[in-house]
Design an enzyme around this catalytic site. Structure first.
Site, PDB file in Angstrom:
ATOM      1  N   LYS A  43       3.671   6.386   0.901  1.00 13.36           N
ATOM      2  CA  LYS A  43       4.222   5.116   1.606  1.00 13.36           C
ATOM      3  C   LYS A  43       3.454   3.839   1.051  1.00 13.36           C
ATOM      4  O   LYS A  43       2.200   3.770   1.285  1.00 13.36           O
ATOM      5  CB  LYS A  43       4.125   5.111   3.103  1.00 13.36           C
ATOM      6  CG  LYS A  43       4.966   4.162   4.069  1.00 13.36           C
ATOM      7  CD  LYS A  43       5.070   2.686   3.848  1.00 13.36           C
ATOM      8  CE  LYS A  43       3.294   2.381   4.391  1.00 13.36           C
ATOM      9  NZ  LYS A  43       3.246   0.803   4.325  1.00 13.36           N
TER      10      LYS A  43
ATOM     11  N   GLY B 136      -7.201   2.811   6.595  1.00 13.10           N
ATOM     12  CA  GLY B 136      -6.830   1.400   6.994  1.00 13.10           C
ATOM     13  C   GLY B 136      -7.492   1.014   8.355  1.00 13.10           C
ATOM     14  O   GLY B 136      -8.540   1.516   8.594  1.00 13.10           O
ATOM     15  N   SER B 137      -6.614   0.151   9.264  1.00 16.94           N
ATOM     16  CA  SER B 137      -7.241  -0.244  10.432  1.00 16.94           C
ATOM     17  C   SER B 137      -7.031   0.676  11.444  1.00 16.94           C
ATOM     18  O   SER B 137      -6.254   1.711  11.085  1.00 16.94           O
ATOM     19  CB  SER B 137      -6.368  -1.545  10.858  1.00 16.94           C
ATOM     20  OG  SER B 137      -4.914  -0.907  11.114  1.00 16.94           O
TER      21      SER B 137
ATOM     22  N   GLY C  80      -3.517   0.675  12.935  1.00 18.93           N
ATOM     23  CA  GLY C  80      -2.660   1.500  12.203  1.00 18.93           C
ATOM     24  C   GLY C  80      -2.710   2.841  12.244  1.00 18.93           C
ATOM     25  O   GLY C  80      -1.869   3.920  12.470  1.00 18.93           O
ATOM     26  N   GLY C  81      -4.037   3.327  11.997  1.00 21.29           N
ATOM     27  CA  GLY C  81      -4.336   4.821  12.041  1.00 21.29           C
ATOM     28  C   GLY C  81      -3.954   5.634  13.408  1.00 21.29           C
ATOM     29  O   GLY C  81      -3.445   6.491  13.434  1.00 21.29           O
TER      30      GLY C  81
ATOM     31  N   GLU D 194      -8.621   7.509   7.999  1.00 22.28           N
ATOM     32  CA  GLU D 194      -9.998   6.866   7.899  1.00 22.28           C
ATOM     33  C   GLU D 194      -9.833   5.350   7.974  1.00 22.28           C
ATOM     34  O   GLU D 194      -9.250   4.753   7.637  1.00 22.28           O
ATOM     35  CB  GLU D 194     -10.407   7.033   6.387  1.00 22.28           C
ATOM     36  CG  GLU D 194     -11.975   6.643   6.033  1.00 22.28           C
ATOM     37  CD  GLU D 194     -12.105   5.534   5.056  1.00 22.28           C
ATOM     38  OE1 GLU D 194     -12.441   4.267   5.710  1.00 22.28           O
ATOM     39  OE2 GLU D 194     -11.882   5.845   4.044  1.00 22.28           O
TER      40      GLU D 194
ATOM     41  N   CYS E 228     -14.724  -0.298   3.530  1.00 27.60           N
ATOM     42  CA  CYS E 228     -14.901   0.260   4.882  1.00 27.60           C
ATOM     43  C   CYS E 228     -16.505   0.453   5.191  1.00 27.60           C
ATOM     44  O   CYS E 228     -16.566   0.810   6.121  1.00 27.60           O
ATOM     45  CB  CYS E 228     -14.055   1.573   4.797  1.00 27.60           C
ATOM     46  SG  CYS E 228     -13.930   2.481   3.262  1.00 27.60           S
TER      47      CYS E 228
ATOM     48  N   GLU F  76     -15.135  -4.284  14.555  1.00 30.98           N
ATOM     49  CA  GLU F  76     -15.309  -4.709  13.015  1.00 30.98           C
ATOM     50  C   GLU F  76     -14.508  -5.829  12.756  1.00 30.98           C
ATOM     51  O   GLU F  76     -13.378  -6.414  13.313  1.00 30.98           O
ATOM     52  CB  GLU F  76     -14.211  -3.637  12.234  1.00 30.98           C
ATOM     53  CG  GLU F  76     -14.564  -3.769  10.409  1.00 30.98           C
ATOM     54  CD  GLU F  76     -14.111  -2.700  10.028  1.00 30.98           C
ATOM     55  OE1 GLU F  76     -13.041  -1.856  10.536  1.00 30.98           O
ATOM     56  OE2 GLU F  76     -14.290  -2.366   8.711  1.00 30.98           O
TER      57      GLU F  76
END
Lengths: 527, 527
Positions: free
Chosen positions: B183, B240-241, B244-245, B264, B301, B392
């Site tokens: 994706k 990612g965020s 989203g994760g 992650e 990250c 974060e």
């Protein structure tokens, strides 16, 4: 000797008001001990103790943990006949099975003790520094497996010893360095308490921190729910039904901090009968399978509940032989009235489905709580169209699916849910001719067997006991064998850490003599 | 050279009606190519092709797969300056970074190729039969790691090469034997298409099955949702965020058949400043950290977003030096207006919290989409009471927490969410005196660093890039290094299987010369 109380760490405790008794299915009467379900406060205390104990336990050496595991094995043996008799009174299983399962449990504990003494299981991986590397100097990094934290283990109805209080999940978690809180199975709470007393003695004798083990009684879902949702619990082990395992998986996944659940759940363990074998050895195979289907009254997770063959006179003869053979076996007692109740209900639901034909159903009188073994058959097309027929009937029940041809057989396999095992019965030269069958079966199962029976799960490093969902919630792990420890550990890296403060497993000197991966090569040399 | 189309297997395709463009943050203009978002039918086709390709790909030898991975690396290099320029135009990152990341990506592909040529990563484990064992003969069982099936990889905004189309997740999945459906990240769809074209060329040149790779464009959540919910998709990789994760993790966990997601996600990478080091090297450390906080405009990250110290004049001086140093650094461009928008929003949310004091905030004029670096400070008590301050702020932002004493520091560490890294800055003799700090930090992180910076994730076997939630969704795996392959494989056992039909990895002859665990001992001898 059995108090009916919980072990909250090393202390017996019975603050809860809810009580229950276990049941002797052979005598069809309740056993006498009153078990006190753990209260919310007791659960909180057990988790808090476990979390504190973790900070000490995680740093205890492999040698000391091995001593602890061997002490548990010794203390279980010291329970002697009291354990065997309690086991029998709470399960209806015979003495030979009780002793066999105790042997397996002891063996698992000693296997992990041996793994800890060797020590290399931590997968120590070291890449040394290169300060002169361009453009960026390379740092020293060292990785090893470390424990996750407190693990909750749910006792299994069908294995009061090997998959419960001090069973595989617990032994692996202790070996990993994780405290364990057992949610005792209500059907064998007395057996559970005895084993818990053995673990507690071992905790005290080998100087393990209080809270490294607790045993909580519970007859409903509240105790398990509170445990799985507790922020200080870091992983869950479960063996049982799809419904139960999925509920725990959902609870754990929906936490603010999701935690891993390894649930080993349902499986109908498909057996593929290839044509030549059916023709040449049908009668003999029928005899073997009549035994496997009724072994332990069919109460094994690897029980062969589904046999797939190609329509024809050989398969007809196999079905006839299997049906005849199974009726010559004496019915045996199931674990609990609830278990036989579920067996009858699930069997009847299957029998009500269109197109399912019963070819054997034990019809003589049977003793109370004894299960009537049943063989059924159905056409491949009907089986494909009705997923109710794909559901497990836990007990001495099996279904023979008659496929039109090898293509339909392949489609049937591909449409199965995930399974613990898949078996192929074939002549030696026959397997070659059906690569698609093997491929399709491999995608659906965790273990594939040639010309054997799925029952009997050898405890050895090469065993995979698990499989694609719903056989387990995560096919990447096994519930049996040394590698089952991987469920309860995570890799952890130290970067540029001073050598004298590293754990022994990662020190330059390699004081434990481990096999380690150093700069890409396996070695047990010091650095 | 860039078409804006999807790769559905080896075919370019643009059936969808939804389109979007990428953005050049340095020039503050849209790039010209129109990207076609994958339609529902294209997604279905990509998954179906992947599922069919899996049956072929899973049986392709390690040597052939290594050829494939090396060919991808070669084809990426052959894209030459077109790739570098597209990368720069879609990210605002400088050429050096583009080339560095390409080098890392190539390096990861070749690292997995080497792993496949060695072959021992499959962890072949063999227990041979003992037909004379009493009471039950021992069966021959052989286990190895096999691929899970089609894997969906989500491109990461901040690493268009190393964590995206042909990045670590994809390289590890191919090495495992899993087809990959990417994706593509909408911010660098052109870079993604170029890399996809390289993979597709490698697929064709090395004779891999069509469908082993697809690249789907997407600017919303629909494509990802359909992919993660598809029954034929077997695992998901994401970088990612947290938002989203976690959304993907929830989708995957709630499927009828749950599948593993390795996401992650967020991390503020706490850095502990111990008193002696603060006193003796505060100025020097401030300089080092000003660089680390602003590296890549803070879009790593492992960016150090939190510095924990003990209140006092040494810490005051450190904060002053850090604030001075960071303002001497020229602001740099962020990846996208959305990213800088989020940075400003999250920073302002933090700055609005009671008790947070800004000690540095770049106030000169900055070019468009360039981020103003910011240093803040807060008391330990205030930080503990307000978890908004634990979130974060993705960008060049860091917060120094001033703790009353070492006890409060330990409490602060214990109350942090899971992190990728934790760093301790200390004098050599100082670490000894604070075992509780090290213990507490270890429980919260995946990698612990002594006297260094968390930025810079070395690609090597000992690297753990992941950590307790929400650093990752499963702390038992790493996103970086050879062991990241374990996310995409499961152990699989063959019982009593004919030797000539076993995969080469498990045959008696050991034709691949692997290191195997045979009857409990590691050996590369034949059986």
């Amino acid at each position: 000797m059995i108090t009916g109380k919980n072990y909250i760490g090393n202390q017996l405790s019975s603050e809860g008001s809810k009580t229950y008794k276990t049941f002797n299915p052979k005598l069809n009467i309740e056993n006498t001990t009153l078990f006190h379900e753990a209260s919310s406060e007791e659960i909180e205390k057990a988790v808090s103790l476990a979390s504190n104990a973790f900070e000490i336990f995680k740093k205890i050496s492999g040698a000391k943990k091995a001593e602890f595991l061997n002490a548990i094995a010794d203390e279980i043996l010291a329970l002697d006949q009291a354990l065997i008799e309690t086991y029998m009174s709470e399960t209806g299983l015979p003495e030979g099975r009780a002793k066999g399962e105790r042997g397996r449990t002891i063996g698992q504990l000693r296997m992990f003790a041996k793994l800890l003494l060797n020590g290399s299981w931590v997968e120590a991986t070291i890449d040394t520094a290169d300060p002169d590397r361009n453009p960026i100097p390379k740092q020293d990094i060292r990785k090893m497996l470390v424990p996750l934290g407190p693990v909750v283990v749910f006792g299994a109805s069908n294995f009061p010893l090997a998959y419960s209080t001090a069973g595989g999940d617990t032994a692996a978690a202790f070996a990993a360095g994780c405290p364990v809180i057992v949610k005792s199975h209500p059907m064998h709470a007395g057996t559970g308490e005895l084993v818990a007393s053995a673990i507690t003695k071992a905790v005290e004798k080998t100087g393990m921190p209080n809270g490294v083990f607790s045993n909580l009684n519970s007859s409903g879902i509240e105790v398990g729910t509170q445990l799985v949702q507790h922020p200080k619990v870091k992983a869950v082990g479960f063996t049982g039904s799809i419904k139960g395992g999925r509920a725990l998986f959902d609870l754990a996944s929906q936490r603010p901090e999701p935690i891993p659940v390894f649930a080993e759940m349902g499986s109908i363990n498909p057996v593929i009968l290839l044509p030549k074998a059916t023709e040449s050895r049908g009668k003999e195979l029928a005899k073997t399978y009549a035994q496997s289907i009724t072994l332990g009254t069919g109460q094994f997770c690897t029980n062969p509940g589904l046999i797939l063959g190609i329509k024809g006179s050989s398969l007809d003869k196999f079905i006839e032989s299997l049906s005849d053979e199974i009726l010559t076996i004496d019915p045996s007692c199931m674990l609990h009235p609830n278990i036989i109740g579920n067996y009858e209900r699930n069997k009847n639901r299957a029998l009500e489905q269109n197109g399912l034909i019963t070819t054997a159903d034990y019809h003589d009188d049977v003793a109370v709580n004894h299960a009537r073994q049943t063989i059924t058959t159905v056409e491949g097309k009907t089986f494909l169209e009705n997923t109710t027929l794909h559901q497990e009937v836990f007990g001495p029940f099996s279904m023979v699916v008659q496929c039109e041809d090898i293509e339909e057989l392949t489609v049937v396999i591909s449409n199965l849910e995930g399974q613990l095992t898949g078996t192929i019965l074939a002549e030696n030269d026959e397997l070659n001719s059906y690569p698609f069958i093997v491929d399709a079966l491999q995608d659906r199962v965790g273990r594939i067997i040639f010309n054997g029976v799925p029952t009997g799960v050898e405890v050895c490093p090469s065993m995979l006991h698990g499989g694609p969902y719903p056989a387990s919630t995560d096919s990447r792990f096994t519930a049996v064998g040394i590698h089952s420890i991987k469920r309860w550990v995570r890799p952890f890296s130290y970067q540029s850490w001073p050598n004298h403060l590293l754990p022994d497993e990662l020190k330059n000197e390699n004081p434990l003599g481990l096999s380690r991966l150093v700069n890409g090569s396996s070695t047990s040399d010091p650095i």
